[in-house]
Design a protein around this motif. Structure first.
Motif, mmCIF file in Angstrom:
data_model
loop_
_atom_site.group_PDB
_atom_site.id
_atom_site.type_symbol
_atom_site.label_atom_id
_atom_site.label_comp_id
_atom_site.label_asym_id
_atom_site.label_seq_id
_atom_site.Cartn_x
_atom_site.Cartn_y
_atom_site.Cartn_z
ATOM 1 N N THR A 64 0.862 -1.180 0.000
ATOM 2 C CA THR A 64 0.000 0.000 0.000
ATOM 3 C C THR A 64 0.896 1.227 0.000
ATOM 4 O O THR A 64 1.808 1.345 0.812
ATOM 5 C CB THR A 64 -0.913 0.017 1.244
ATOM 6 N N ASP A 90 -1.913 -1.739 -10.442
ATOM 7 C CA ASP A 90 -2.945 -1.489 -9.442
ATOM 8 C C ASP A 90 -3.717 -2.789 -9.249
ATOM 9 O O ASP A 90 -3.427 -3.793 -9.911
ATOM 10 C CB ASP A 90 -3.836 -0.307 -9.835
ATOM 11 N N THR A 91 -4.683 -2.804 -8.360
ATOM 12 C CA THR A 91 -5.396 -4.051 -8.052
ATOM 13 C C THR A 91 -6.282 -4.522 -9.208
ATOM 14 O O THR A 91 -6.719 -5.668 -9.217
ATOM 15 C CB THR A 91 -6.256 -3.899 -6.783
ATOM 16 N N PHE A 112 2.261 8.904 -5.494
ATOM 17 C CA PHE A 112 0.847 8.690 -5.793
ATOM 18 C C PHE A 112 0.034 9.863 -5.275
ATOM 19 O O PHE A 112 0.300 10.394 -4.199
ATOM 20 C CB PHE A 112 0.360 7.386 -5.154
ATOM 21 N N SER A 114 -3.175 9.610 -4.609
ATOM 22 C CA SER A 114 -4.116 9.057 -3.639
ATOM 23 C C SER A 114 -3.551 7.737 -3.122
ATOM 24 O O SER A 114 -2.677 7.144 -3.750
ATOM 25 C CB SER A 114 -5.491 8.831 -4.277
ATOM 26 N N THR A 115 -4.027 7.311 -1.987
ATOM 27 C CA THR A 115 -3.565 6.045 -1.421
ATOM 28 C C THR A 115 -4.016 4.911 -2.337
ATOM 29 O O THR A 115 -5.165 4.871 -2.766
ATOM 30 C CB THR A 115 -4.126 5.865 0.005
ATOM 31 N N VAL A 116 -3.085 4.015 -2.641
ATOM 32 C CA VAL A 116 -3.379 2.949 -3.595
ATOM 33 C C VAL A 116 -2.692 1.656 -3.173
ATOM 34 O O VAL A 116 -1.577 1.670 -2.661
ATOM 35 C CB VAL A 116 -2.952 3.363 -5.028
ATOM 36 N N GLU A 117 -3.401 0.557 -3.363
ATOM 37 C CA GLU A 117 -2.809 -0.762 -3.163
ATOM 38 C C GLU A 117 -2.245 -1.212 -4.496
ATOM 39 O O GLU A 117 -2.880 -1.043 -5.532
ATOM 40 C CB GLU A 117 -3.864 -1.745 -2.676
ATOM 41 N N CYS A 118 -1.054 -1.780 -4.457
ATOM 42 C CA CYS A 118 -0.387 -2.192 -5.695
ATOM 43 C C CYS A 118 0.094 -3.631 -5.616
ATOM 44 O O CYS A 118 0.325 -4.166 -4.528
ATOM 45 C CB CYS A 118 0.815 -1.285 -5.979
#
Length: 150
Positions: A64, A90-91, A112, A114-118
């Motif tokens: 994240t 990205d997810t 980034f 915005s907060t992003v899960e990768c």
């Protein structure tokens, strides 16, 4: 005779310089020296992510990344003579970064909005399965250096 000796010395000097230049680059991709890729600007997250390559010569990691932070990801292995590919998705599996377009550089800086899960995939470009580990490091930019106005 003297010109031959000078040519010979120049030839040896050239080999020595080229060997040091290439060995220095390959050392920074090794498992033991991976931290060097974070550089003094980036602080390690404290995690070292290790994985053995699967049957497709790929290892997958999840991370994240928070909005507004500057990150550096670094991929390392002791596998020689094969290209180390690092890709960030990205997810939804949209490709965000690939080092293929950047001469297979072993690290990259990311920011980034915005907060992003990768999903981070590290692959080795080889036809046969290589059962060896790869390492992923994630660092974040040390903002404390900039708080005093320097």
């Amino acid at each position: 005779m003297r010109i031959s000796l000078i040519k010979y010395i120049l030839f040896l000097l050239q080999i020595f310089i080229l060997h040091n230049a290439y060995s220095q680059y390959s050392d920074t991709k090794s498992l033991a020296d991976c931290e060097v890729l974070l550089s003094p600007e980036y602080v390690s997250s404290g995690q070292e992510y290790f994985a053995d390559l699967d049957k497709n010569n790929k290892a997958t990691f999840h991370a994240t990344f928070f909005a507004g932070e500057q990150y550096r990801i670094a991929a390392c292995t002791n596998i020689q003579n094969h290209k180390l590919i690092m890709e960030v998705y990205d997810t939804e599996k949209n490709l965000l970064f690939s080092n293929k377009k950047h001469d297979y550089i072993p690290y990259w800086n990311l920011v980034f909005t915005s907060t992003v899960e990768c999903i981070i995939e590290i692959k080795v470009d080889a036809k046969k399965h290589i059962k060896k580990p790869v390492k992923l490091l994630i660092g974040f930019k040390d903002q404390s250096k900039f708080l005093d106005g320097n």
